[in-house]
Design a protein around this motif. Structure first.
Motif: not given
Length: 290
Positions: A222-241
């Motif tokens: 388990x890992x706790x993401x940084x704010x930057x990592x969390x935003x990047x993951x959410x944006x990537x999922x959104x970009x792919x729909x």
């Protein structure tokens, strides 16, 4: 609700967990093999015929479509959508996510951090390709590869040239990507549901192995993401729909870099590493949208 899980094997961990989670929430749930579905197309009346009967009154589907059956599996998902059924993974998003090159282009357009990548039409200027990604070591990936298969680390220029030329000779489509040394053979899988990271794990390749896939013998914690990592993951999922996605990223000196966005992410590794009930979260996502 009446929920169908599109899966070829009801005994897979992810499929079983989704069935359990749906039943605990008092829903009717059935596992349907997409390859055994017949698509019936007629004016204003799309249907799906399965095991001697028509499938009717389905509120939602959860596609668990393997990469080897993307074409027909996507057609089945599209047919359910035409019948007014909610899908946790849309048919168009599924198609986009399975095309590695198209995915990278879409992520780049959304200004999301990526390892520098080169794709060519079997270019003879192999040395130029190598220089474009900053020289060796570099990573060579088959566009059709999954679970770490078809991924090669070339540590010298001669090795890189030999591998690229061999793939070109076989007319196998590959991308050439810079190697992120500071990642040290590890990557992060962030599980995104409905625009939120619901779990994250750090995967470490076994000794002497740069690929961190659990299927290749890697380990996860388990890992706790940084704010930057969390935003990047959410944006990537959104970009792919994608409403449900497994986003793979690397930790680099210039911030998080997205490797891939998976439209049918497995639940076993993430649930065991984090101790979270991800399957329940996916069912609640359906409840919110149906």
């Amino acid at each position: 609700m009446n929920i169908k899980i599109l899966s070829r094997n009801k005994n897979l961990y992810s499929t079983k967990r989704l069935v359990e989670a749906a039943q605990k929430r008092k829903h009717t749930v059935e596992v349907v093999d997409p390859l055994k579905c017949d698509i019936v197309i007629e004016r204003r009346k799309p249907h799906i015929y399965y095991k001697g009967d028509y499938i009717r009154d389905v509120d939602a589907i959860i596609p668990r479509i393997g990469s080897s059956v993307t074409f027909y599996g996507t057609a089945v998902v599209r047919q359910f959508e035409m019948m007014g059924t909610f899908s946790t993974t849309g048919s168009e998003a599924l198609v986009r996510s399975r095309d590695k090159l198209r995915s990278l282009q879409m992520l780049s357009k959304s200004k999301i951090g990526l390892p520098k990548t080169v794709f060519t039409n079997y270019s003879r200027d192999v040395e130029g390709v190598i220089e474009q990604v900053g020289g060796t070591p570099l990573v060579i990936k088959l566009l059709e590869g999954t679970q770490g298969l078809g991924v090669v680390l070339a540590e010298t220029k001669n090795a890189a040239k030999s591998v690229i030329e061999a793939f070109n000779g076989l007319q196998a489509r590959v991308i050439v990507q810079e190697f992120i040394k500071e990642a040290k053979g590890a990557d992060i899988r962030a599980f995104v549901v409905d625009g939120h990271v619901v779990g994250a794990m750090k995967r470490q390749g076994k000794e002497g192995e740069f690929r961190s896939n659990l299927h290749r013998g890697g380990s996860a914690e388990i890992i706790e993401l940084s704010d930057e990592e969390e935003v990047a993951a959410v944006r990537a999922a959104k970009a792919m729909g994608l409403g449900v996605a497994g986003v793979d990223l690397l930790q680099s000196d210039r911030g998080p870099l997205i490797l891939e966005v998976n439209s049918s992410p497995g639940l076993e590794g993430i649930e065991q590493a984090t101790g979270k009930d991800i399957a329940r979260t996916i069912i609640r996502y359906i409840e919110k949208n149906v």
